[in-house]
Each structure stands twice: as structure tokens, then as C-alpha cells.
Design a protein around this motif. Sequence first.
Motif, PDB file in Angstrom:
ATOM      1  N   SER A  17      -1.201   2.603   9.724  1.00 21.20           N
ATOM      2  CA  SER A  17      -2.514   2.423  10.348  1.00 21.20           C
ATOM      3  C   SER A  17      -2.474   1.354  11.435  1.00 21.20           C
ATOM      4  O   SER A  17      -3.111   1.496  12.484  1.00 21.20           O
ATOM      5  N   LEU A  18      -1.689   0.283  11.237  1.00 22.89           N
ATOM      6  CA  LEU A  18      -1.598  -0.767  12.249  1.00 22.89           C
ATOM      7  C   LEU A  18      -0.862  -0.278  13.496  1.00 22.89           C
ATOM      8  O   LEU A  18      -1.214  -0.651  14.616  1.00 22.89           O
ATOM      9  N   VAL A  19       0.143   0.563  13.313  1.00 22.19           N
ATOM     10  CA  VAL A  19       0.848   1.127  14.468  1.00 22.19           C
ATOM     11  C   VAL A  19      -0.095   2.006  15.285  1.00 22.19           C
ATOM     12  O   VAL A  19      -0.167   1.904  16.520  1.00 22.19           O
ATOM     13  N   VAL A  20      -0.850   2.875  14.611  1.00 19.78           N
ATOM     14  CA  VAL A  20      -1.793   3.752  15.309  1.00 19.78           C
ATOM     15  C   VAL A  20      -2.862   2.925  16.012  1.00 19.78           C
ATOM     16  O   VAL A  20      -3.249   3.201  17.162  1.00 19.78           O
ATOM     17  N   LEU A  21      -3.354   1.881  15.339  1.00 22.44           N
ATOM     18  CA  LEU A  21      -4.376   1.013  15.919  1.00 22.44           C
ATOM     19  C   LEU A  21      -3.849   0.327  17.177  1.00 22.44           C
ATOM     20  O   LEU A  21      -4.555   0.227  18.191  1.00 22.44           O
ATOM     21  N   THR A  22      -2.606  -0.122  17.138  1.00 24.32           N
ATOM     22  CA  THR A  22      -1.991  -0.769  18.304  1.00 24.32           C
ATOM     23  C   THR A  22      -1.907   0.187  19.478  1.00 24.32           C
ATOM     24  O   THR A  22      -2.233  -0.164  20.620  1.00 24.32           O
ATOM     25  N   VAL A  23      -1.503   1.421  19.214  1.00 26.09           N
ATOM     26  CA  VAL A  23      -1.373   2.424  20.276  1.00 26.09           C
ATOM     27  C   VAL A  23      -2.725   2.731  20.895  1.00 26.09           C
ATOM     28  O   VAL A  23      -2.878   2.804  22.124  1.00 26.09           O
ATOM     29  N   VAL A  24      -3.754   2.890  20.058  1.00 25.60           N
ATOM     30  CA  VAL A  24      -5.098   3.216  20.562  1.00 25.60           C
ATOM     31  C   VAL A  24      -5.631   2.105  21.454  1.00 25.60           C
ATOM     32  O   VAL A  24      -6.126   2.359  22.560  1.00 25.60           O
ATOM     33  N   PHE A  25      -5.516   0.854  21.020  1.00 26.03           N
ATOM     34  CA  PHE A  25      -6.034  -0.246  21.823  1.00 26.03           C
ATOM     35  C   PHE A  25      -5.216  -0.441  23.107  1.00 26.03           C
ATOM     36  O   PHE A  25      -5.763  -0.789  24.153  1.00 26.03           O
TER      37      PHE A  25
END
Length: 447
Positions: free
Chosen positions: A352-360
Motif C-alpha cells: 500500500s505504501l508503494v502504491v501511495l508513493t506512486v500515486v502522489f
Amino acid sequence: MEGGVPEADISAFRECLSLSWKNPYVLRLAFSAGIGGLLFGYDTGVISGALLYIRDDFKDVDRKTWLQEAIVSTALAGAIIGAAVGGWINDRFGRKKAILIADTLFFMGSAIMASAMNPSILIVGRVFVGLGVGMASMASPLYISEASPTRVRGALVSLNGFLITGGQFLSYLINLAFTKAPGTWRWMLGVAAVPALLQFALMIMLPESPRWLFRKGREEEAKAILKRIYPPQEAEAEINTLKESVELEIKEAESSDKVSIIKMLKTKTVRRGLYAGMGLQIFQQFVGINTVMYYSPAIIQLAGFASNRTALLLSLVTSGLNAFGSILSIYFIDKTGRKKLLLFSLFGVVLSLVVLTVVFHQSSTHSPLISAVETSRFNNTCPDYSAAMNPGGWDCMKCLKASPDCGFCAYGDNKFRLVGPRRLTLLAESSQILETMSTTWSMFDIQ
């Protein structure tokens, strides 16, 4: 912990449910002590919504971000002190008295915050609450573990974790309920006094931890409690096991060859277990869960949802799934084991943190920089901004609250980027989903 009962062949979660009619006394002990976890969760979660209205009442808090941070973080500072002295109080005066002291601190802190006339008094109240949080975090799970049957100990200790996350969810519900009430944030912060009084009354009528009683030489009291906790065919074996364990501890403490911390750390098994336990607690704080829980409504507002009520409503999704993750841990912790559940939840946190980083990162790199001309053109489309006495003092939140259609905000050295209303909504929705994912995964409570 001691225990000669073989591993259950069914889920400890289902066995916990069966205790409600087999031996309700055990659940009474666990739930009464677990209210400390509820208070823990409530007082850490309630400030996120209350802060929205505190800023409206105290203009200094609205203007000075360091005051907002002080109101939030002083509770954590108090919790550090409470946890540091909590261990000594637990051993010296007992688990029961430690919980009663924590309840007193919770009640005093809630009363001080609800009646605060300025930010300084509010901060003092937060310190009292923090002291209670620190002591409850030590005493409640310890009492539950020492007053629980071996077969369901993991699930009942996990109950404390569930009540922490449940308390956070309850805090958002209470915040939402008082958004239209006079005094808003005073009610939000003051409500915590009710469960504190309830737990105080319940704990007064409950016994001390049997293990602590054995250590203090009050064996008859301890035996009487264990006979109420365990079935008759298991009670005698548990009494003997606990007695032998405590006697061994006392003998080692009195001998010249005492078990020191350095000596324990030289034991590979102890050292690895200590590193794993401490590392898990430390790194769990670095995944951002506290930021989400303390500032979730503010984050949602900065994403474009200006209404306090809407921000609190959307925060319920995060806190609700947070509590749901704890329910799953109670069900699986004694069925699949601690290690598998831990690895599974850590994988979810990383994902979830990897996906969140990519989105931001994508939203940041693909949003065009704005110039002074664009700033002026967009700001002048807002009637409230044009008619303001001091438009230069406006910030993003004032723009958003002035009009629900406003999806653009900029001020100061072109540091802000252009975000259209639809794009802003999509960004807020994706951020909320990913915050929820991270929260749910990180709060699988491994006991």
C-alpha cells in the motif's frame, strides 16, 4: 506465559465467544481491563476531528501550526512518561491500581480539555490524557494476559488491540455526532470522562492479577481467582505451574547469580525475540499510521473536501477498516500463528505504501506549475475572495470553504500547483483509499 493446556483444535476466536456462556467471569475481566484500550484509542483519535473546531474558536491555533502540533503531540509526550513509569507502578502497586490511576488521569485530562479557555490549558489537559494513555498501554494488556485462560490468551489480549482501534472509530462517530452541537470540540473531548468513570467503577469490584498476588505472597487470593478463571479439571495444574514459575523468578532475583539484562541479551533466542518485538513496534510507527489517525480530517480537507462534517464522515472509512483489521487479527492470531499473520500484514503495508508513493508522485509531476497571472485569474473568479478586506491573507482552506466548487488554490512564491475540481476529487478519492489500505494493514495487532 505459563500454561499446560494443549493448543486448541478450533479457533480461539470461537472459543472466546463460547466463554460468554461457559465462563462469563473471564470476559468480564478482559472487557473491564480492555476499556483502558478503548480510552487509549478514543483519546488518540478524537483530537483529529476536535482540532477542526478548536481552530475556529482559538484564532492563534488557526494561525500558528506549531500550536496545532503541540496540542496533538503533547499527548504523545505524556504517553512516553506514562509508559516509562507504568512498568514500575505495575510491579510495585499491582495491575489493578495502575489501571485505576490511568482512569483518574483520563478523567482529569478530559475535564481540563472540555473546560479549557485557552490553548495552554488545552495542552495541559492533553498531557494528563497522554499520561493515562501511557499507563493504560502497559497495564491493560498485562492484566488481561495474566487473568486469561491459556487457550484463549492470544485472542483476549488481541481484544485490547481491537478496543484501541474501536476507540478510534468511536471517536470519529462522536466527532460526527457533535458537529452541530454548541461547544462541539468541548463535547468531543469531554465524552472520554464517561468510559473512564465506568472502568474505574468496574475495576474497583474486580480482583488483582493472580500472578502479581503470587509474587506478593498472597497465594490464597491468587488460587481463588485462578479457580474462577479455569475449569475445575485444569485449575490445579495451572495453580502449580504459576506457583513454580513465580518461585523460580523470586529465587533467581534473590540469588547472587542474578539474571541481568546483559546476560539475557547474550542468549540468542531472547535477543532475537527482543529485536523482533521492539523492531515491530518502532517501525510500525514509521509507516505513517499516526499521521493518518491524528490528521485524517485535515488531510481530507486539504485534498479538497472543505466541509468539517464531510471530512469527518470520510475519515470513518479509514478508522472503520482500521478496527476491522483488528477483528481479523483476533480471529486468526491463534489459528494461523503470530508469524504468518505478521508477515502477511507487513506485505500489505509495503504494497500500500508503494502504491501511495506512486500515486502522489504522479499527481505531483503531472500538475502544471502556476504563474502569478494564473493565480490572479483563478482567484478573481471567487466572489468571496474579491470582496475580502484582506485577500492577501487568504490561504487554501479559506478558498475551499468559501465555495464548494473551488478546486484551485495558490499563494506564496508560486509553490502551489494547479489542481482542477475533478482532478482534485479523484486525487482525494485515491488518497483516501490508499490511506485506508495502509491503516488496515498496519493495524493487524500482533500480540
